[in-house]
Design an enzyme around this catalytic site. Structure first.
Site, PDB file in Angstrom:
ATOM      1  N   ASN A  90      61.042  16.335  58.224  1.00 43.62           N
ATOM      2  CA  ASN A  90      61.594  15.471  57.172  1.00 43.62           C
ATOM      3  C   ASN A  90      61.055  15.984  55.839  1.00 43.62           C
ATOM      4  O   ASN A  90      59.873  15.806  55.544  1.00 43.62           O
ATOM      5  CB  ASN A  90      61.160  14.020  57.418  1.00 43.62           C
ATOM      6  N   LYS A  92      61.805  14.949  52.913  1.00 39.88           N
ATOM      7  CA  LYS A  92      61.705  13.901  51.885  1.00 39.88           C
ATOM      8  C   LYS A  92      62.318  14.398  50.573  1.00 39.88           C
ATOM      9  O   LYS A  92      63.290  15.129  50.611  1.00 39.88           O
ATOM     10  CB  LYS A  92      60.250  13.467  51.711  1.00 39.88           C
ATOM     11  N   HIS A 115      63.088   4.677  57.496  1.00 37.99           N
ATOM     12  CA  HIS A 115      61.792   5.306  57.213  1.00 37.99           C
ATOM     13  C   HIS A 115      60.926   4.369  56.372  1.00 37.99           C
ATOM     14  O   HIS A 115      61.429   3.666  55.499  1.00 37.99           O
ATOM     15  CB  HIS A 115      62.001   6.642  56.482  1.00 37.99           C
ATOM     16  N   GLU A 142      59.039   4.869  53.950  1.00 36.75           N
ATOM     17  CA  GLU A 142      59.086   5.057  52.494  1.00 36.75           C
ATOM     18  C   GLU A 142      60.305   4.361  51.900  1.00 36.75           C
ATOM     19  O   GLU A 142      60.256   3.875  50.763  1.00 36.75           O
ATOM     20  CB  GLU A 142      59.049   6.557  52.161  1.00 36.75           C
ATOM     21  N   GLU A 147      55.909   5.420  63.602  1.00 38.83           N
ATOM     22  CA  GLU A 147      55.172   6.042  62.508  1.00 38.83           C
ATOM     23  C   GLU A 147      54.300   4.982  61.827  1.00 38.83           C
ATOM     24  O   GLU A 147      54.774   4.261  60.931  1.00 38.83           O
ATOM     25  CB  GLU A 147      56.135   6.606  61.469  1.00 38.83           C
ATOM     26  N   GLY A 192      51.198  11.027  55.737  1.00 38.18           N
ATOM     27  CA  GLY A 192      50.729  11.792  54.589  1.00 38.18           C
ATOM     28  C   GLY A 192      49.265  11.602  54.252  1.00 38.18           C
ATOM     29  O   GLY A 192      48.818  11.984  53.171  1.00 38.18           O
ATOM     30  N   SER A 239      51.053  12.456  59.998  1.00 36.89           N
ATOM     31  CA  SER A 239      50.020  13.496  59.899  1.00 36.89           C
ATOM     32  C   SER A 239      49.946  14.405  61.122  1.00 36.89           C
ATOM     33  O   SER A 239      48.859  14.822  61.534  1.00 36.89           O
ATOM     34  CB  SER A 239      48.656  12.858  59.598  1.00 36.89           C
TER      35      SER A 239
HETATM   36  C1  PEP Z   1      56.963  11.107  57.729  1.00 40.17           C
HETATM   37  O1  PEP Z   1      57.117  10.916  56.541  1.00 40.17           O
HETATM   38  O2  PEP Z   1      57.832  10.768  58.536  1.00 40.17           O
HETATM   39  C2  PEP Z   1      55.717  11.729  58.154  1.00 40.17           C
HETATM   40  C3  PEP Z   1      55.398  11.626  59.405  1.00 40.17           C
HETATM   41  O3  PEP Z   1      54.965  12.356  57.173  1.00 40.17           O
HETATM   42  P1  PEP Z   1      53.628  13.203  57.397  1.00 40.17           P
HETATM   43  O4  PEP Z   1      53.866  14.120  58.587  1.00 40.17           O
HETATM   44  O5  PEP Z   1      53.461  13.964  56.129  1.00 40.17           O
HETATM   45  O6  PEP Z   1      52.542  12.246  57.686  1.00 40.17           O
END
Ligand code: PEP
Length: 248
Positions: A10, A12, A93, A95, A163, A169, A208
């Site tokens: 992803n 973003k 998601h 975000e 998630e 992140g 992460s």
């Molecule tokens: C995400 O935004 O779906 C995500 C898992 O981000 P990251 O891998 O950077 O934690």
């Protein structure tokens, strides 16, 4: 039940036409990783050039509107991203939940719209840090699943991604025990909602994931792959995750 692993990226609000060069090595690694599905969600503007550049790699959107068309200035429908070359979309998601105030009901409507247009869906759920600290992670995830998973979901078009918001992140991940526990609860909730079809639905872990921790995280029971943000931006970081999935 053996489910093929799925490693999905992803980007973003990152990337550019120049960055699409990263997809060449990612597509090559995806081709070599025979037992693994690989997919990449990119900003709307990059869907068409990405799909043209790496036709063998599943390219997707990061969001779609819940209506098929109409007076929704600035929005993009599932049919539009399909026409641009997307084969899937992420919905719900965290975000978008945090930045745009999207709810689980919105995620449900977006998943339904994406399915109407023939897209595969990766629907995200996950608790905040405050909810986890209050001992509410399981109940929050169960409620999100109950409100957002369409009745007709099955593994042919639907994937769930767990998630935890505090892991996105941040470089922090839950313990493998905590991941196993939430994924088992998520599977049980899916079974209540869609019956035996739940056994074929992949449940990804996201938050992460890196080349260093992927082998450990992907080996957890009921973890059928990963949704990867930061480490999906370059082939150097993403390919080791694909390779870790292929070794399992
Ligand atoms: C995400 O935004 O779906 C995500 C898992 O981000 P990251 O891998 O950077 O934690």
């Amino acid at each position: 039940m053996a489910r093929r692993k799925l490693v999905a990226g992803n980007w973003k609000m990152n990337g550019s036409r120049a960055a699409l060069a990263e997809l060449d090595a990612i597509a090559a690694a995806a081709k070599s990783a025979k037992g693994v599905d690989v997919a990449m969600a990119v900003p709307f503007t990059l869907i068409a050039p990405a799909a043209e550049r790496v036709p063998g790699l599943a390219i997707g959107a990061e969001d779609v509107h819940d209506r098929d068309s109409g007076a929704h200035t600035g929005c993009v429908s599932a049919g539009m991203v399909k026409e641009a070359g997307a084969s899937f979309t992420i919905v719900g998601h965290s975000e978008r939940r945090a930045d745009q105030g999207e709810t689980s009901q919105d995620a449900w409507a977006k998943a339904a719209a994406a399915h109407r247009s023939g897209l595969h869906v990766i629907l995200c759920c996950g608790e905040t840090e405050a909810e986890r600290n209050a001992g509410r992670a399981e109940r929050v995830v169960q409620a999100q699943i109950e409100k957002s998973v369409p009745d007709n979901a099955d593994g042919s078009w639907f994937t769930l991604a767990y998630e935890p918001r505090w892991a996105i992140g941040t470089g922090r991940t839950p313990t493998v025990e905590d991941i196993a526990s939430i994924h088992a609860i998520a599977r049980a909730k899916l079974r209540m909602l869609i019956g035996d079809a739940a056994d074929e639905v992949r449940i990804l872990y996201g938050g992460s994931v890196t080349g260093e921790n992927a082998a450990t995280l992907l080996a957890v029971e009921n973890v059928d792959g990963a949704l990867v943000g930061g480490a999906s931006l370059t082939a150097e970081k993403f390919v080791p995750i694909i390779e870790a999935a292929a070794r399992l």
